[in-house]
Design a protein around this motif. Structure first.
Motif, PDB file in Angstrom:
ATOM      1  N   UNK A 127       0.795  -1.227   0.000  1.00  0.00           N
ATOM      2  CA  UNK A 127       0.000   0.000   0.000  1.00  0.00           C
ATOM      3  C   UNK A 127       0.826   1.275   0.000  1.00  0.00           C
ATOM      4  N   UNK A 128       2.146   1.163  -0.128  1.00  0.00           N
ATOM      5  CA  UNK A 128       3.012   2.352  -0.122  1.00  0.00           C
ATOM      6  C   UNK A 128       2.739   3.234  -1.338  1.00  0.00           C
ATOM      7  N   UNK A 129       2.883   4.539  -1.129  1.00  0.00           N
ATOM      8  CA  UNK A 129       2.791   5.490  -2.234  1.00  0.00           C
ATOM      9  C   UNK A 129       4.150   5.625  -2.912  1.00  0.00           C
ATOM     10  N   UNK A 130       4.116   5.801  -4.235  1.00  0.00           N
ATOM     11  CA  UNK A 130       5.328   5.992  -5.028  1.00  0.00           C
ATOM     12  C   UNK A 130       5.126   7.207  -5.924  1.00  0.00           C
ATOM     13  N   UNK A 131       6.011   8.173  -5.837  1.00  0.00           N
ATOM     14  CA  UNK A 131       5.944   9.350  -6.700  1.00  0.00           C
ATOM     15  C   UNK A 131       6.673   9.067  -8.007  1.00  0.00           C
ATOM     16  N   UNK A 132       6.098   9.521  -9.110  1.00  0.00           N
ATOM     17  CA  UNK A 132       6.729   9.337 -10.406  1.00  0.00           C
ATOM     18  C   UNK A 132       6.299  10.451 -11.355  1.00  0.00           C
ATOM     19  N   UNK A 133       7.083  10.687 -12.418  1.00  0.00           N
ATOM     20  CA  UNK A 133       6.777  11.802 -13.325  1.00  0.00           C
ATOM     21  C   UNK A 133       5.555  11.513 -14.191  1.00  0.00           C
ATOM     22  N   UNK A 134       4.830  12.564 -14.619  1.00  0.00           N
ATOM     23  CA  UNK A 134       3.572  12.379 -15.349  1.00  0.00           C
ATOM     24  C   UNK A 134       3.694  12.335 -16.864  1.00  0.00           C
ATOM     25  N   UNK A 135       4.822  12.801 -17.430  1.00  0.00           N
ATOM     26  CA  UNK A 135       4.917  12.826 -18.892  1.00  0.00           C
ATOM     27  C   UNK A 135       5.091  11.406 -19.421  1.00  0.00           C
ATOM     28  N   UNK A 180       3.807  13.495 -10.194  1.00  0.00           N
ATOM     29  CA  UNK A 180       4.286  14.828  -9.824  1.00  0.00           C
ATOM     30  C   UNK A 180       5.243  15.366 -10.879  1.00  0.00           C
ATOM     31  N   UNK A 181       5.322  16.685 -10.947  1.00  0.00           N
ATOM     32  CA  UNK A 181       6.317  17.327 -11.792  1.00  0.00           C
ATOM     33  C   UNK A 181       7.709  16.849 -11.400  1.00  0.00           C
ATOM     34  N   UNK A 182       8.569  16.658 -12.410  1.00  0.00           N
ATOM     35  CA  UNK A 182       9.889  16.084 -12.159  1.00  0.00           C
ATOM     36  C   UNK A 182      10.694  16.876 -11.124  1.00  0.00           C
ATOM     37  N   UNK A 183      10.508  18.196 -11.089  1.00  0.00           N
ATOM     38  CA  UNK A 183      11.238  19.008 -10.119  1.00  0.00           C
ATOM     39  C   UNK A 183      10.845  18.742  -8.677  1.00  0.00           C
ATOM     40  N   UNK A 184       9.663  18.199  -8.478  1.00  0.00           N
ATOM     41  CA  UNK A 184       9.176  17.881  -7.130  1.00  0.00           C
ATOM     42  C   UNK A 184       9.672  16.519  -6.644  1.00  0.00           C
ATOM     43  N   UNK A 185      10.030  15.648  -7.558  1.00  0.00           N
ATOM     44  CA  UNK A 185      10.337  14.255  -7.214  1.00  0.00           C
ATOM     45  C   UNK A 185      11.479  14.086  -6.206  1.00  0.00           C
ATOM     46  N   UNK A 186      12.571  14.868  -6.280  1.00  0.00           N
ATOM     47  CA  UNK A 186      13.608  14.707  -5.250  1.00  0.00           C
ATOM     48  C   UNK A 186      13.091  14.978  -3.838  1.00  0.00           C
ATOM     49  N   UNK A 187      12.191  15.950  -3.687  1.00  0.00           N
ATOM     50  CA  UNK A 187      11.637  16.247  -2.360  1.00  0.00           C
ATOM     51  C   UNK A 187      10.721  15.122  -1.873  1.00  0.00           C
ATOM     52  N   UNK A 188      10.112  14.415  -2.818  1.00  0.00           N
ATOM     53  CA  UNK A 188       9.184  13.344  -2.451  1.00  0.00           C
ATOM     54  C   UNK A 188       9.895  12.113  -1.900  1.00  0.00           C
ATOM     55  N   UNK A 189      11.206  12.051  -2.080  1.00  0.00           N
ATOM     56  CA  UNK A 189      11.973  10.940  -1.490  1.00  0.00           C
ATOM     57  C   UNK A 189      11.700  10.861   0.008  1.00  0.00           C
ATOM     58  N   UNK A 190      11.647  12.027   0.676  1.00  0.00           N
ATOM     59  CA  UNK A 190      11.360  12.061   2.114  1.00  0.00           C
ATOM     60  C   UNK A 190       9.877  12.315   2.397  1.00  0.00           C
ATOM     61  N   UNK A 191       9.258  13.168   1.596  1.00  0.00           N
ATOM     62  CA  UNK A 191       7.865  13.534   1.877  1.00  0.00           C
ATOM     63  C   UNK A 191       6.894  12.373   1.670  1.00  0.00           C
ATOM     64  N   UNK A 192       7.119  11.581   0.621  1.00  0.00           N
ATOM     65  CA  UNK A 192       6.249  10.439   0.336  1.00  0.00           C
ATOM     66  C   UNK A 192       6.896   9.132   0.795  1.00  0.00           C
ATOM     67  N   UNK A 193       8.216   9.070   0.668  1.00  0.00           N
ATOM     68  CA  UNK A 193       8.940   7.878   1.116  1.00  0.00           C
ATOM     69  C   UNK A 193       9.524   7.060  -0.009  1.00  0.00           C
ATOM     70  N   UNK A 194       8.912   7.110  -1.188  1.00  0.00           N
ATOM     71  CA  UNK A 194       9.413   6.433  -2.383  1.00  0.00           C
ATOM     72  C   UNK A 194       9.222   7.358  -3.575  1.00  0.00           C
TER      73      UNK A 194
END
Length: 267
Positions: A127-135, A180-194
């Protein structure tokens, strides 16, 4: 009369030799464009020394966008550039009626799955969330990384440039995808966890590629290349650029300075 003819012949010989020497001298300089960051660094640290050893004077032009390097190459202001993959180059040719060609692939910063929460793939909770780019292109790459890691399974006949959630046939950890926008993805490493972060964005955020839980096994279509203008580049310049990238010195610099970069298979 004989003396005049000898004089004219001698003058023509001098003019021809001067022209020939000027042409040789002009070819000794090579101008390479690259985008800011790892590819400018690669030209400076790994390619320039090899070309200088061949007798070239190398000028490196740094760009902050993805439009000017091809425009300058098409106009003859550059002899070569380094910043794009073959798909991007072909798209530019189609839209601009240009004749740019690729010479050789270079090691490229891969996308990686990073986590501020887990230390291994096995620890990832259901059930973990994973952030990834939308394009479409980078989303496709992200899903292929997850497939290679064994976290999901994709259909066998997927279009590698247009993979969507509909192409997932197994998702055993019930991962939830956050686009998420690619520029946000590095921050999501901690904010989302993956977070699946493209290599250039990871490096721009001072992340180490080798810290990823898993790195992309890059397709040749996504790896960047040395590109020249087929209408202008001489055979010698083409051959020497390829030799530079295939040299032992180039590979030594890559191993020391560009850790985690995905290396091409032998072409």
């Amino acid at each position: 009369m004989k003396g005049i003819i000898q004089f004219l012949v001698g003058t023509l010989i001098v003019v021809f030799l001067s022209w020939f020497l000027l042409q040789e001298k002009a070819e000794e300089k090579i101008v390479i464009g690259a985008t800011s960051g790892p590819f400018t660094d690669m030209v400076e640290k790994a390619i320039r020394p090899e070309l200088e050893d061949m007798g070239y004077t190398v000028e490196v032009v740094e760009y902050s966008d993805w439009i000017q390097p091809n425009t300058a190459l098409e106009n003859g202001d550059l002899d070569a550039n380094l910043f794009q993959n073959i798909t991007f180059m072909n798209d530019y040719n189609d839209k601009n009626d240009a004749n740019l060609i690729d010479l050789i692939q270079v090691p490229t910063a891969p996308m990686g799955l990073y986590s501020g929460k887990y230390d291994s793939l096995e620890e990832i909770e259901s059930g973990s969330e994973v952030a990834l780019p939308p394009d479409p292109t980078n989303m496709s790459r992200a899903f292929m990384v997850l497939d290679d890691a064994g976290l999901i399974k994709l259909k066998e006949d997927v279009d590698i440039f247009d993979i969507t959630e509909d192409d997932i046939i197994e998702n055993n950890k019930n991962l939830k995808f956050v686009f998420q926008d690619a520029g946000q993805l590095p921050r999501s490493v901690d904010q989302i966890g993956l977070s699946l972060v493209p290599g250039n964005f990871a490096l721009a955020s001072d992340m180490k590629l080798e810290d990823a839980l898993v790195l992309e096994k890059m397709s040749k279509y996504f790896r960047n290349r040395i590109v020249v203008n087929d209408d202008l580049a001489s055979d010698k310049v083409r051959e020497d650029l390829i030799k530079a990238v295939q040299s032992e010195g180039f590979n030594e610099v890559i191993d020391e300075e560009f850790k985690g970069f995905d290396k091409p298979e032998d072409e």
